[in-house]
Write an enzyme that holds these catalytic residues in place. Structure first.
Site, mmCIF file in Angstrom:
data_model
loop_
_atom_site.group_PDB
_atom_site.id
_atom_site.type_symbol
_atom_site.label_atom_id
_atom_site.label_comp_id
_atom_site.label_asym_id
_atom_site.label_seq_id
_atom_site.Cartn_x
_atom_site.Cartn_y
_atom_site.Cartn_z
ATOM 1 N N HIS A 95 0.861 -1.192 0.000
ATOM 2 C CA HIS A 95 0.000 0.000 0.000
ATOM 3 C C HIS A 95 0.897 1.242 0.000
ATOM 4 O O HIS A 95 1.971 1.233 0.612
ATOM 5 C CB HIS A 95 -0.907 -0.026 1.236
ATOM 6 C CG HIS A 95 -1.975 1.021 1.185
ATOM 7 N ND1 HIS A 95 -1.727 2.329 1.485
ATOM 8 C CD2 HIS A 95 -3.283 0.944 0.834
ATOM 9 C CE1 HIS A 95 -2.844 3.031 1.330
ATOM 10 N NE2 HIS A 95 -3.804 2.210 0.929
ATOM 11 N N GLU A 147 -3.829 2.066 -7.268
ATOM 12 C CA GLU A 147 -4.178 3.122 -6.323
ATOM 13 C C GLU A 147 -3.307 4.356 -6.559
ATOM 14 O O GLU A 147 -2.201 4.447 -6.001
ATOM 15 C CB GLU A 147 -3.970 2.623 -4.888
ATOM 16 C CG GLU A 147 -4.881 1.481 -4.503
ATOM 17 C CD GLU A 147 -5.282 1.595 -3.041
ATOM 18 O OE1 GLU A 147 -6.477 1.604 -2.762
ATOM 19 O OE2 GLU A 147 -4.385 1.715 -2.184
HETATM 20 P P1 PGA Z 1 -9.559 5.957 0.403
HETATM 21 O O1 PGA Z 1 -8.381 4.912 0.661
HETATM 22 O O2 PGA Z 1 -10.739 5.185 -0.123
HETATM 23 O O3 PGA Z 1 -9.830 6.563 1.759
HETATM 24 O O4 PGA Z 1 -9.068 6.946 -0.584
HETATM 25 C C1 PGA Z 1 -8.117 3.899 -0.262
HETATM 26 C C2 PGA Z 1 -6.949 3.086 0.203
HETATM 27 O O5 PGA Z 1 -6.045 3.639 0.836
HETATM 28 O O6 PGA Z 1 -6.894 1.872 -0.028
#
Ligand code: PGA
Length: 226
Positions: A95, A147
């Site tokens: 992440h 992401e």
């Molecule tokens: P968010 O986070 O939906 O709050 O933007 C997504 C993530 O960090 O996986």
């Protein structure tokens, strides 16, 4: 068989112990539609309890991170072996919040330990060069999650065109490597945009942070493509 979309709730460290168990218990009492596969990733400290609370449901409880596969001299680390011992068989890996804390993080180093052991994982990436396609395989459940860091926790979701562009690039590379691996999108997914995002053919599911910690929002997202 009905094609399911994956929804992963990443609760990060947003909830305290009582709030975590309260939300897990609420989820356990609720119907998950057949077209959705739900996974919940609470703070690691509460994994066992959340796993117990969701034991009777179809919801899978997963870890937010691991630091190695085997138990070792690793103060503060979480190993896949530890997780297996408490009934957890999947983790998020790489992440962007983990990459930010650990500048030396290279997914290959960790994946080289967990791929031979077939420990299921969701690898997050911000750019395609963070995906080590050559060491991935179809032998167990590997998932990828795109992401973009600027979309995480900011309320600024990537446009549908942008999501489709990246997903199409990653999916065509996956098929060059003969890999059958689902690809999720994550970054400010909320009840207002989840229907459009989840309806995209190239999107196999969503990784949701903030919105997944609110019961109503989580279920609006889950039910948005009924
Ligand atoms: P968010 O986070 O939906 O709050 O933007 C997504 C993530 O960090 O996986």
């Amino acid at each position: 068989m009905i094609k399911q979309k994956l929804v992963i709730g990443n609760w990060k460290n947003y909830l305290d112990a009582d709030q975590t168990i309260e939300l897990a218990t609420k989820i356990s009492n609720q119907q998950i539609p057949d077209n959705i596969r739900l996974m919940i990733s609470p703070c690691n400290l509460y994994l066992s309890e959340v796993n117990k609370a969701l034991n009777e449901s179809s919801v899978e409880v997963i870890s937010q991170n691991i630091t190695s596969y085997e138990s070792s001299s690793d103060t503060g680390g979480v190993t896949a072996t530890d997780l297996k011992n408490i009934g957890i068989s999947r983790t998020i890996v790489g992440h962007s919040e983990v990459r930010k804390r650990n500048k030396d993080f290279k997914s290959e180093d960790l994946l080289k330990q967990i791929i031979p052991a077939k420990f299921n994982f969701i690898l997050c990436f911000e750019s395609i060069d963070q995906i080590p396609f050559n060491i991935l395989n179809n032998d167990f459940e590997i998932t990828l999650a795109y992401e973009p860091v600027w979309a995480i926790g900011t309320g600024e979701t990537a446009s549908i065109e942008h999501i489709n562009e990246i997903h199409s690039l990653v999916k065509s590379t996956l098929s060059e490597f003969n890999l059958d691996i689902p690809l999720l999108y994550g970054g400010s997914v909320n009840p207002n945009n989840s229907k459009e995002i989840l309806s995209q053919k190239l999107v196999d599911g969503v990784l949701v942070g903030g919105a997944s910690t609110k019961h109503e929002d989580l279920f609006k997202i889950i039910n948005s493509i009924r």
